[in-house]
Design a protein around this motif. Structure first.
Motif, PDB file in Angstrom:
ATOM      1  N   SER A  44       0.826  -1.212   0.000  1.00  0.00           N
ATOM      2  CA  SER A  44       0.000   0.000   0.000  1.00  0.00           C
ATOM      3  C   SER A  44       0.859   1.261   0.000  1.00  0.00           C
ATOM      4  N   ARG A  45       1.958   1.261   0.736  1.00  0.00           N
ATOM      5  CA  ARG A  45       2.823   2.435   0.766  1.00  0.00           C
ATOM      6  C   ARG A  45       3.620   2.572  -0.530  1.00  0.00           C
ATOM      7  N   VAL A  46       4.015   1.459  -1.122  1.00  0.00           N
ATOM      8  CA  VAL A  46       4.699   1.517  -2.419  1.00  0.00           C
ATOM      9  C   VAL A  46       3.744   2.062  -3.473  1.00  0.00           C
ATOM     10  N   GLU A  47       2.496   1.624  -3.451  1.00  0.00           N
ATOM     11  CA  GLU A  47       1.503   2.123  -4.398  1.00  0.00           C
ATOM     12  C   GLU A  47       1.252   3.618  -4.179  1.00  0.00           C
ATOM     13  N   ALA A  48       1.150   4.040  -2.912  1.00  0.00           N
ATOM     14  CA  ALA A  48       0.951   5.461  -2.612  1.00  0.00           C
ATOM     15  C   ALA A  48       2.148   6.283  -3.106  1.00  0.00           C
ATOM     16  N   ALA A  49       3.357   5.751  -2.934  1.00  0.00           N
ATOM     17  CA  ALA A  49       4.559   6.457  -3.395  1.00  0.00           C
ATOM     18  C   ALA A  49       4.579   6.570  -4.915  1.00  0.00           C
ATOM     19  N   THR A  50       4.212   5.501  -5.589  1.00  0.00           N
ATOM     20  CA  THR A  50       4.180   5.516  -7.049  1.00  0.00           C
ATOM     21  C   THR A  50       3.154   6.529  -7.552  1.00  0.00           C
TER      22      THR A  50
END
Length: 170
Positions: free
Chosen positions: A35-41
Motif C-alpha cells: 500500500s505504501r509503495v503504491e501510494a509512493a508511485t
C-alpha cells in the motif's frame, strides 16, 4: 571532525524516489508494504502544474495562504470557492493522503530516508589523504550538478586542469 559538506535542495519527490529505489517501505514484519509503495508511485505521478494552476481558480483567494484557518476557516463551505476550487481540492487532498500513507511507516522510514539524503551531502575526512579529499569533492560536485543544476564556471584563462598533479607535491 573535519568534513566536506554542501547544501542540496531536494524535495519530497527525491525522498520518495530514494525510498522506492532502496526498498525503505518495510512493514513491522519485514515485508515490503504494497500500500505504501503504491501510494509512493501515485505520489510521483501527481500533476503538480495542475495543482499550481487550479490553486488560483478562485479570483482573489489563495487556499494555501498561511494561517488560512484563522482568517477564513469555513472557506471550503463557501459554494463559490468550493465550486471554483473543486479540482484543486480533489488533487491536493489526494496528494496529501498519499504523502500521509508514505509517512505512516512503523519505524519512521520517511524521516530516516530524509536524514540519509542529508548525510549524502557530508563526507567525513578523518585521516583522509589527498585522494580521499579529491573523491569527496568530486562526489559532492556530482550531487550539486544533479540536485541544484550546478554548472562549473571555469575561467577563460584555464585551458587544462589536472587535479592532484604530482609536480605540486615537491
Amino acid at each position: 571532525m573535519p568534513a566536506v559538506t554542501t547544501e542540496l535542495s531536494f524535495t519530497n519527490f527525491d525522498v520518495v524516489r530514494f525510498m522506492l529505489q532502496t526498498g525503505k517501505f518495510v512493514d513491522g514484519n519485514g515485508s515490503i508494504s504494497a500500500s505504501r509503495v503504491e501510494a509512493a508511485t501515485e505520489y510521483l505521478k501527481t500533476d503538480w502544474p495542475a495543482i499550481r494552476r487550479e490553486r488560483w481558480a478562485s479570483p482573489g483567494f489563495d487556499p494555501e495562504r498561511p494561517h488560512i484557518e484563522d482568517h477564513d476557516p469555513y472557506w471550503k463551505e463557501d459554494p463559490k470557492k468550493a465550486s471554483d476550487l473543486a479540482t484543486y481540492i480533489q488533487l491536493k487532498e489526494a496528494a496529501d493522503a498519499q504523502l500521509t500513507e508514505i509517512k505512516s511507516g512503523p519505524n519512521r522510514e520517511y524521516a530516516g530516508a530524509k536524514n540519509s539524503l542529508i548525510m549524502m551531502q557530508r563526507v567525513d575526512l578523518w585521516c583522509a589523504g589527498p585522494k580521499e579529499v579529491e573523491a569527496a569533492v568530486y562526489h559532492l560536485s556530482r550531487l550539486a550538478i544533479r540536485y541544484n543544476n550546478y554548472e562549473p564556471d571555469t575561467p577563460d584563462y584555464i585551458t587544462e586542469y589536472y587535479p592532484g598533479a604530482h609536480d605540486f607535491d615537491e
